[in-house]
Design a protein around this motif. Structure first.
Motif, mmCIF file in Angstrom:
data_model
loop_
_atom_site.group_PDB
_atom_site.id
_atom_site.type_symbol
_atom_site.label_atom_id
_atom_site.label_comp_id
_atom_site.label_asym_id
_atom_site.label_seq_id
_atom_site.Cartn_x
_atom_site.Cartn_y
_atom_site.Cartn_z
ATOM 1 N N ASP A 1 41.470 32.154 39.667
ATOM 2 C CA ASP A 1 42.640 32.773 39.056
ATOM 3 C C ASP A 1 43.574 31.699 38.510
ATOM 4 N N GLY B 1 40.944 36.632 34.581
ATOM 5 C CA GLY B 1 41.660 36.727 35.850
ATOM 6 C C GLY B 1 41.465 38.035 36.577
ATOM 7 N N ASP C 1 40.765 38.821 40.607
ATOM 8 C CA ASP C 1 41.621 39.686 41.422
ATOM 9 C C ASP C 1 40.803 40.784 42.093
ATOM 10 N N THR D 1 46.394 37.777 43.321
ATOM 11 C CA THR D 1 47.180 37.411 42.154
ATOM 12 C C THR D 1 48.406 36.600 42.544
#
Length: 469
Positions: A140, A317, A321, A345
């Motif tokens: 991330d 991303g 997550d 996140t």
């Protein structure tokens, strides 16, 4: 796999069916309501979709600046264009084969990759699950770093504020879950491919593309092996996610099509973006979004490039997550999937600030390699267990009802740890400079050693166990 000794007493994986891990699942394509269903197996009567949607869900997340900047490393290592391309393609294909194969387990089990690993690890799956959760946060950060840089430049706002916006958007998508992720990636595949083609043309225009190697002899071989490992680290990092995005497909889905669409989406995307990096390394060496804007000439085109970079980071991303949320549940944390997605996140925010604070290129490479060294051993263990269990089994595999002996689970964890330790001398990062890698002119083969040691040790253990039973 039964026996009278305590260590051989089989146990089931019924903890997967905890109410905290179940919930509302998508009812079909286009159902964008919040998915609260977690790691509990999806029953065969609730499956939907076709393997074709796997192409876009694996293509779009790879089309981002992380892949582009990873491609530049081949030139920074001194390989030149052709050697860099060859090494990159070899590493990419090897990793893609692994991810595509594991993706075929989704329709068979109806559950995500880490919960399915309970077949081999039993309750010991908490070890790879913890590493996966941390890896999700790290990935991330790697993709969010460039998205934050781009948005900060585009809107002229502080970097940390831009990162919060990027993470907030992807966090919202991860919160909703599986179906929105598939829909988003289908749109992004078209948008990102078209814009990255324009982006690539402008990057390489007027610059030398086919650069010669600056190394020779053993140094060239060492750099070539290192680049294979770097490219492999990108693709194989998705191995612990693979079944997460195919688990809702019908049980009878064609294994060949599931494999083919996953492999094609991932490999074509990575070759595309890393190829851009190799071709344009001379103008992208600073590894910043600002460098990209300057190359694009500023103005509308530069602003568009920054917007695309931010959008691409969101597309990648959300995968982290989502899979991170499933990893946290696999750890045994009884929190609903949407909430656990937000936790991943949020944790990534602080790692992004660390990556931005100093030598981005060096920290980028260190994180890229270190977060994946454990994955080949994980793959070796679960694949061997799967093949021994299901060579002659029917289509559906009930992970929750499957038996795993305590002895086998302990063996899996021990092999996993020993294999990682065995690979340390072969690692080459600024944090870990193994003596073998140093002696071999920087050649990092730790991923291959990790896989081989695990395969020999765990495979030998299981074969001996079968012979004694």
């Amino acid at each position: 796999m039964t026996g009278s000794a305590t260590g051989a007493t089989p146990t089931t994986n019924r903890s997967l069916t905890s109410p905290s891990f179940s919930g509302r699942s998508p009812q079909g394509a286009g159902d964008l309501s919040v998915e609260t269903h977690g790691i509990a197996p999806v029953s065969p009567d609730k499956r939907y979709g076709t393997p074709g949607r796997l192409f876009t869900v694996w293509f779009a997340p790879q089309v981002n600046m992380t892949g582009v900047f990873t491609g530049t490393l081949a030139i920074l290592l001194g390989l030149g264009f052709w050697w860099g391309m060859l090494a990159m393609i070899i590493g990419t294909v090897l990793g893609g084969l692994v991810v595509a194969y594991l993706s075929t387990w989704g329709p068979r089990t109806g559950t995500a990759q880490l919960p399915a690993a309970r077949l081999a690890f039993g309750s010991g799956v908490a070890v790879p699950a913890a590493l996966q959760w941390l890896s999700s946060i790290a990935w991330d950060a790697l993709v969010g770093l460039f998205g934050g840089q781009a948005l900060a430049l585009l809107l002229d706002i502080p970097f940390w504020t831009a990162v919060l916006i990027v993470l907030g958007v992807q966090g919202a998508v991860g919160f909703i879950g599986y179906e929105l992720i598939h829909r988003l990636q289908a749109v992004l595949t078209v948008v990102l491919f078209a814009t990255f083609v324009v982006f690539a043309v402008n990057l390489v225009h007027g610059h030398q593309i086919v650069t010669p190697a600056t190394l020779s002899g053993a140094d060239l071989v060492g750099a070539f092996v290192m680049e294979v490992t770097i490219a492999l680290s990108l693709t194989i990092s998705w191995a612990s996610y693979a079944a997460d995005f195919s688990r809702y497909l019908p049980v009878e889905s064609s294994k060949a099509r599931v494999f083919g669409y996953t492999f094609a989406g991932m490999v074509l995307a990575y070759v595309f973006v890393q190829g851009i990096g190799i071709a344009a390394a001379g103008v992208l060496g600073d590894h910043t979004a600002e460098g990209v804007r300057d190359v694009m000439g500023g103005g509308v085109l530069g602003a568009a490039a920054l917007l695309v970079i931010a959008l691409a980071s969101v597309g990648s991303g959300v995968m982290n997550d989502y899979s991170g949320s499933l990893a946290l549940q696999t750890l045994g944390v009884r929190v609903r999937r949407p909430v656990s997605a937000l936790l991943v996140t949020g944790a990534a925010f602080f790692l992004i600030l660390w990556l931005q604070a100093a030598d981005t290129a060096t920290r980028f490479l260190d994180v890229l390699l270190l977060i994946g060294y454990w994955i080949p051993a994980f793959v070796a263990v679960i694949v061997i267990d799967w093949l021994l269990r299901h060579r002659s089994a029917g289509s559906f595999v009930d992970v929750a009802a499957a038996m795993t002996t305590r002895r086998d689970a302990v063996a899996a964890v021990v092999v996993f740890v020993v294999s990682y330790a065995a690979a340390i001398p072969f690692m080459n990062t600024t944090l870990i400079a193994g003596p073998v890698a140093t002696a071999w002119h920087g050649a990092d083969i730790a991923y291959f050693v990790n896989f081989l040691v695990a395969g020999v040790l765990y495979g030998g253990y299981r074969l001996l166990s079968r012979a004694r039973s």
